[in-house]
Write a protein that holds these residues in place. Structure first.
Motif, PDB file in Angstrom:
ATOM      1  N   ASN A   1      10.356  -0.479  -6.467  1.00  0.00           N
ATOM      2  CA  ASN A   1       9.527   0.192  -5.463  1.00  0.00           C
ATOM      3  C   ASN A   1       8.689  -0.837  -4.724  1.00  0.00           C
ATOM      4  OD1 ASN A   1       9.630   3.267  -6.106  1.00  0.00           O
ATOM      5  ND2 ASN A   1       9.506   2.221  -8.073  1.00  0.00           N
TER       6      ASN A   1
ATOM      7  N   THR B   1      -1.772   5.901   4.519  1.00  0.00           N
ATOM      8  CA  THR B   1      -0.559   5.833   5.336  1.00  0.00           C
ATOM      9  C   THR B   1       0.096   7.205   5.387  1.00  0.00           C
ATOM     10  OG1 THR B   1      -0.223   3.536   4.685  1.00  0.00           O
ATOM     11  CG2 THR B   1       1.670   4.676   5.608  1.00  0.00           C
TER      12      THR B   1
ATOM     13  N   THR C   1       6.617   3.110  -1.656  1.00  0.00           N
ATOM     14  CA  THR C   1       5.328   3.672  -2.033  1.00  0.00           C
ATOM     15  C   THR C   1       4.391   3.545  -0.843  1.00  0.00           C
ATOM     16  OG1 THR C   1       5.707   2.929  -4.295  1.00  0.00           O
ATOM     17  CG2 THR C   1       3.464   3.542  -3.730  1.00  0.00           C
ATOM     18  N   LEU C   2       3.548   4.560  -0.657  1.00  0.00           N
ATOM     19  CA  LEU C   2       2.582   4.555   0.440  1.00  0.00           C
ATOM     20  C   LEU C   2       1.163   4.453  -0.104  1.00  0.00           C
ATOM     21  CD1 LEU C   2       3.954   7.563   2.529  1.00  0.00           C
ATOM     22  CD2 LEU C   2       4.346   5.130   2.944  1.00  0.00           C
ATOM     23  N   ASN C   3       0.337   3.656   0.557  1.00  0.00           N
ATOM     24  CA  ASN C   3      -1.088   3.689   0.261  1.00  0.00           C
ATOM     25  C   ASN C   3      -1.621   5.043   0.733  1.00  0.00           C
ATOM     26  OD1 ASN C   3      -1.185   1.141  -0.841  1.00  0.00           O
ATOM     27  ND2 ASN C   3      -1.917   0.154   1.030  1.00  0.00           N
TER      28      ASN C   3
ATOM     29  N   HIS D   1       5.848  -1.406  -1.357  1.00  0.00           N
ATOM     30  CA  HIS D   1       4.900  -0.700  -0.502  1.00  0.00           C
ATOM     31  C   HIS D   1       5.291  -0.845   0.958  1.00  0.00           C
ATOM     32  CE1 HIS D   1       1.449   1.008  -2.659  1.00  0.00           C
ATOM     33  NE2 HIS D   1       1.947   0.274  -3.637  1.00  0.00           N
ATOM     34  N   TYR D   2       5.221   0.255   1.655  1.00  0.00           N
ATOM     35  CA  TYR D   2       5.449   0.270   3.100  1.00  0.00           C
ATOM     36  C   TYR D   2       4.576  -0.788   3.765  1.00  0.00           C
ATOM     37  CZ  TYR D   2       5.041   1.992   7.900  1.00  0.00           C
ATOM     38  OH  TYR D   2       5.023   2.094   9.262  1.00  0.00           O
ATOM     39  N   GLU D   3       3.312  -0.860   3.340  1.00  0.00           N
ATOM     40  CA  GLU D   3       2.338  -1.743   3.972  1.00  0.00           C
ATOM     41  C   GLU D   3       2.614  -3.226   3.692  1.00  0.00           C
ATOM     42  OE1 GLU D   3       0.819   2.250   3.011  1.00  0.00           O
ATOM     43  OE2 GLU D   3       1.667   0.660   1.764  1.00  0.00           O
TER      44      GLU D   3
ATOM     45  N   ASP E   1       3.874  -1.333 -13.427  1.00  0.00           N
ATOM     46  CA  ASP E   1       3.110  -1.699 -12.237  1.00  0.00           C
ATOM     47  C   ASP E   1       2.855  -3.198 -12.273  1.00  0.00           C
ATOM     48  OD1 ASP E   1       2.485   0.834 -10.850  1.00  0.00           O
ATOM     49  OD2 ASP E   1       1.515   1.332 -12.744  1.00  0.00           O
TER      50      ASP E   1
ATOM     51  N   MET F   1       3.030  -3.977  -6.405  1.00  0.00           N
ATOM     52  CA  MET F   1       1.839  -3.897  -5.567  1.00  0.00           C
ATOM     53  C   MET F   1       1.420  -5.330  -5.275  1.00  0.00           C
ATOM     54  SD  MET F   1      -0.255  -0.763  -7.263  1.00  0.00           S
ATOM     55  CE  MET F   1       0.480  -0.684  -8.894  1.00  0.00           C
TER      56      MET F   1
ATOM     57  N   HIS G   1       7.184  -1.057  -9.902  1.00  0.00           N
ATOM     58  CA  HIS G   1       6.389  -0.786  -8.705  1.00  0.00           C
ATOM     59  C   HIS G   1       5.618  -2.065  -8.385  1.00  0.00           C
ATOM     60  CE1 HIS G   1       2.644   1.546  -7.074  1.00  0.00           C
ATOM     61  NE2 HIS G   1       3.268   0.898  -6.112  1.00  0.00           N
TER      62      HIS G   1
END
Length: 127
Positions: A88, A119, A114-116, A90-92, A35, A68, A66
């Motif tokens: 990975n 979402t 990855t979605l929050n 995030h969509y956002e 992460d 973030m 991932h």
């Protein structure tokens, strides 16, 4: 289909990362999950590129990274150069998700989204 096991390095003993990575190398885990947080997209900070570069030579498992972070696409080439297996985003944090996923795959990595929690999964219908 066999599930993929990807333990997170965040649960390791930070004073003994090499020992914990060696334990994962010997385990039945498929990948090692990393992460990377920037303190902006998410409030926490975690591993950055210096740690990723330091552990890469000793990790025998494919790396599942991932991100973030606010601008994940700035790091596609750097992660590919480090031999990352899966990136990975995030969509956002990805306003042009189709292009982001294509760029990740073009760089030779598997791509993931990855979605929050807020979402809806239906946001991924187009990809």
């Amino acid at each position: 289909m066999k599930p993929i096991i990807s333990p997170s390095l965040l649960s390791a003993d930070f004073l003994h990362l090499a020992d914990d990575i060696e334990m994962i190398n010997r385990s039945d885990a498929d990948w090692l999950h990393i992460d990377i947080m920037d303190g902006v997209f998410v409030p926490n900070l975690s591993f950055g590129f210096p740690i990723l570069e330091a552990i890469r030579p000793i990790c025998k498992k494919p790396l599942d990274v991932h991100l973030m972070i606010v601008e994940p696409m700035k790091f596609v080439d750097r992660l590919a150069e480090l031999g990352v297996h899966m990136m990975n985003v995030h969509y956002e944090a990805s306003p042009h998700l189709h292009r982001s996923l294509a760029a990740i795959r073009k760089a030779g990595m598997k791509s993931g989204v990855t979605l929050n929690p807020h979402t809806p999964v239906e946001a991924l219908t187009d990809v």
